[in-house]
Design an enzyme around this catalytic site. Sequence first.
Site, mmCIF file in Angstrom:
data_model
loop_
_atom_site.group_PDB
_atom_site.id
_atom_site.type_symbol
_atom_site.label_atom_id
_atom_site.label_comp_id
_atom_site.label_asym_id
_atom_site.label_seq_id
_atom_site.Cartn_x
_atom_site.Cartn_y
_atom_site.Cartn_z
ATOM 1 N N ARG A 156 38.280 43.915 37.640
ATOM 2 C CA ARG A 156 37.647 43.131 36.563
ATOM 3 C C ARG A 156 36.147 43.019 36.827
ATOM 4 O O ARG A 156 35.706 42.732 37.931
ATOM 5 C CB ARG A 156 38.279 41.748 36.498
ATOM 6 C CG ARG A 156 37.647 40.785 35.481
ATOM 7 C CD ARG A 156 36.569 39.918 36.090
ATOM 8 N NE ARG A 156 36.152 38.825 35.211
ATOM 9 C CZ ARG A 156 35.104 38.043 35.458
ATOM 10 N NH1 ARG A 156 34.369 38.219 36.527
ATOM 11 N NH2 ARG A 156 34.784 37.071 34.627
ATOM 12 N N THR A 179 25.591 31.613 34.061
ATOM 13 C CA THR A 179 26.647 31.376 35.029
ATOM 14 C C THR A 179 27.828 30.773 34.279
ATOM 15 O O THR A 179 27.654 30.197 33.215
ATOM 16 C CB THR A 179 26.196 30.460 36.189
ATOM 17 O OG1 THR A 179 27.312 30.209 37.038
ATOM 18 C CG2 THR A 179 25.654 29.140 35.701
HETATM 19 N N1 GLY Z 1 29.727 34.698 35.664
HETATM 20 C C1 GLY Z 1 30.393 35.447 36.606
HETATM 21 C C2 GLY Z 1 31.651 36.033 36.189
HETATM 22 O O1 GLY Z 1 32.355 35.517 35.338
HETATM 23 O O2 GLY Z 1 32.003 37.051 36.722
#
Ligand code: GLY
Length: 270
Positions: A156, A179
């Site tokens: 992923r 984030t």
């Molecule tokens: N913001 C980091 C992630 O969901 O991979």
Amino acid sequence: QRGGSNLDAVEQGIWVTESAGDGSVGLSGGPNAAGVVQLDACIMNGPDHKAGSVAGLEGIRHPISAARRVMEKTRHVLLVGEGARMFALEEGLESVELNSREKYDLWQKQRAAQKSKPAEKKPAGHDTIALLVLGANGNLAGGCSTSGLGGKLPGRVGDSPIIGSGLYVDNEVGAAGATGLGENVMRYCASFLIVEFMRQGMSPQEACVKAIRRIIQNEPKGANLSINFVALDKHGRYGAAGTDGGFQYSVTMPGSSRVLPNPGIGTVER
Ligand code: GLY
């Protein structure tokens, strides 16, 4: 402040978090569902609009440095998996053991605790650093680094290494970074969107709020989206907004460094 390289500032700033043991970036990054730590990072430079990224990178201490090398030493933007690791090793970047039984067990415990408290829907052990720099030369740069969503399916990739999603820099306008839950950021190219809102005249703060409101409109009512943004414009104005109550952001200027609370997004009409 001292007129040094903006990219050095981004890279070295992110090194601090990649080494710091926050549980979700770099060395202390959380494992995926197979117990393996896979790291994502990107970097972008304003003046030449160049970018470099790595995704699913295993066993390298500083993914941000691998991303910078991709930008500066290859014809490519994004390297993934084993190819990214081989490239990082060829570039002489430090190899480290990121996986451990303790880390995996801890993540399993956090996940079990979270299941028993469904109100706290933020994914366990999930964090990212997005760092934006406006240099003394008036140029912008930015970077992003994370181990992504704890317990993610192997392979992923989230928003952080995707240019325009987890990070975007336009030297004429400004920069933005994200984030939170990558899936909810990358479906909207959210960092690009924030920079485009600033181009239309919004302040960084307004642009972050507007992007979140745009995303919320399309999502199921009451869903915890876990999306949080920082933005900085060409004039040095900054802002942030997030759906996570605990989201804070840091601003450092000559002579001062502060951690600021999440300003929120106000009430969203649907
Ligand atoms: N913001 C980091 C992630 O969901 O991979």
